[in-house]
Design a protein around this motif. Sequence first.
Motif, mmCIF file in Angstrom:
data_model
loop_
_atom_site.group_PDB
_atom_site.id
_atom_site.type_symbol
_atom_site.label_atom_id
_atom_site.label_comp_id
_atom_site.label_asym_id
_atom_site.label_seq_id
_atom_site.Cartn_x
_atom_site.Cartn_y
_atom_site.Cartn_z
ATOM 1 N N ASN A 22 0.843 -1.276 0.080
ATOM 2 C CA ASN A 22 0.170 -0.028 -0.038
ATOM 3 C C ASN A 22 1.004 1.227 -0.010
ATOM 4 N N THR A 23 0.242 2.305 -0.166
ATOM 5 C CA THR A 23 1.359 3.455 -0.455
ATOM 6 C C THR A 23 1.836 4.074 0.734
ATOM 7 N N PHE A 59 -4.466 10.458 8.128
ATOM 8 C CA PHE A 59 -4.519 9.923 6.883
ATOM 9 C C PHE A 59 -4.967 11.184 5.639
ATOM 10 N N ASP A 60 -5.783 11.976 5.994
ATOM 11 C CA ASP A 60 -6.261 13.307 5.332
ATOM 12 C C ASP A 60 -4.733 13.893 4.735
ATOM 13 N N LYS A 61 -3.935 14.198 5.755
ATOM 14 C CA LYS A 61 -2.924 14.886 5.517
ATOM 15 C C LYS A 61 -1.793 14.083 4.650
ATOM 16 N N PHE A 62 -1.622 12.933 4.969
ATOM 17 C CA PHE A 62 -0.767 11.967 4.066
ATOM 18 C C PHE A 62 -1.314 11.824 2.765
ATOM 19 N N LEU A 67 -0.830 12.795 -3.290
ATOM 20 C CA LEU A 67 -1.508 13.253 -4.571
ATOM 21 C C LEU A 67 -0.810 14.289 -4.922
ATOM 22 N N SER A 68 -0.397 15.660 -4.168
ATOM 23 C CA SER A 68 0.428 16.503 -4.608
ATOM 24 C C SER A 68 1.894 16.391 -5.099
ATOM 25 N N SER A 89 -15.311 18.290 1.333
ATOM 26 C CA SER A 89 -15.426 18.149 -0.173
ATOM 27 C C SER A 89 -14.218 18.654 -1.086
ATOM 28 N N GLY A 90 -13.257 19.426 -0.359
ATOM 29 C CA GLY A 90 -12.197 19.779 -1.382
ATOM 30 C C GLY A 90 -11.474 18.531 -1.435
ATOM 31 N N LEU A 91 -11.282 17.759 -0.511
ATOM 32 C CA LEU A 91 -10.350 16.641 -0.412
ATOM 33 C C LEU A 91 -11.006 15.626 -1.473
ATOM 34 N N LEU A 92 -12.520 15.438 -1.536
ATOM 35 C CA LEU A 92 -12.825 14.440 -2.223
ATOM 36 C C LEU A 92 -12.733 14.969 -3.733
ATOM 37 N N LYS A 93 -13.048 16.224 -4.155
ATOM 38 C CA LYS A 93 -12.694 16.640 -5.130
ATOM 39 C C LYS A 93 -11.225 16.650 -5.872
ATOM 40 N N LYS A 94 -10.198 16.463 -4.999
ATOM 41 C CA LYS A 94 -8.777 16.450 -5.436
ATOM 42 C C LYS A 94 -8.706 14.841 -5.785
#
Length: 471
Positions: A22-23, A59-62, A67-68, A89-94
């Motif tokens: 896994n990543t 998790f969100d930060k990682f 992705l960036s 919403s911003g994270l899901l859109k990313k």
Amino acid sequence: MSEAKLSDLPNCILIHILSFLNTKEAVRTCILSKRWEHIWKYIPTLILHYSDFSTLKSFDKFMYRVLSLRDDSVLPHTIDFDRSGGLKSGLLKKVAYYVLSHNVKLLRLRIDVKGDIGDILPCISSCQTLTSLKLSVSPKGRYNYGRTLFPKSLNLTALTFLHLGNFAFCAGDDGLVEPFSAFNSLNSLIIDNCTVKDAQILCISSEKLVSLTMRNHYFDVYQIELSAPSLCTFSFMGTPYQKFRGSSLSSVEQVNIDADMLAYYLEPPLVLLSWLSDLPNIKSLTVSASTLQVLSFVPDILKDKLLSASLMRSLKSLKVKLKPLSCGLSMASKITNFDKELKTGFKPSSLIPDGILDLLLKNSPSADVDILECSRIDDSFDHLAPFSSSLFPEFLQPSSNEHVMADLERRLQHLKQVKLQLKLYIHLATKEKIILEREELIALEEYEIMFLKTIAVLERQMRQMRDIEAL
């Protein structure tokens, strides 16, 4: 000659090895060597699961950093994204944008989140190379009881594996509910706690479909029109409310069933029995002990000669997997056997009810029989995420076919009836001086506590819904 070192391997080999991780593991592995520092950015698999992290925040930060920082020139063939709880919403859109901009060679996509389906659908409909898709998107919002509407226009012609969770299928312009008709290559289909909206029949039509898996823990009652001449494996977990029709069941040879039942609800056993009657060519049958318990609740099932003459004529193998009964099924068992206990002193001593195995084997006496201890039915359900362990989730999740208030009221009344049955059981058992073992008394007390807590939750939900409707 000195032994070759791992660090001497070319980058393409290292990338291939790391693609099996896994990543998070891949990134941590790349820290071990200065040369490997950026290799994770080129791995063609992106696997991000919240369960690999201590908190959702970490998790969100990682995920955001991964992705960036990934190399944009790398076209992934696998994206696997699993995130519990409400997602910004911003994270899901990313995530959606990343999929959309890297979909040229994408073969496998798994997205399991709680959020807005509008952010996900455009990226999926453009992935024409997809062969495997798992999509489970629960509506976001505390009082959003419905399930996400499945799009009518999704057309992925290369898709061979499809797993859908928490969707409602709607009728098309012709009035038919045929959500899978455009998936011409579909080989394996999993329908996980989905329902039908504004209709009573779900059509599953596929020339190449070989395996069908269903899980259902809600009250949704509808029919399934099955047209799949190549179907050979059927698996089911949960409460069996859906009825099948069509001739395709005759091709099924392998069946796995882990059935459950709500306390004092008598319809599911009849549906389960109709399944076995409509599957005439089963060669391999795997059932849980709870499935046998559910069958045992059918009135006079052991006396029905016509039924016994039609069941399991081609059976070669029967496996029974023992596991503890659910709270609802255990209570249903006590209520069903109540009269027998009072009148004859009969008390079930086994997870396998008397006579049911003999019934299944009557027309195939030479079939191999295995009774196995286990915590779950078998590998057929390993791909399904664990179901919520909250108290009586069947009662807490209203059906999409009813108005929320009416549905909550019906469930509340049903649960109160079961609670009264429990009190009656204890009262009459005491009156008739039936000796209850200490473990059973503890279990009954736990049931009563669960009933009371669940009733309190439902009543609180109803008050909150009334307050919302009054605004």
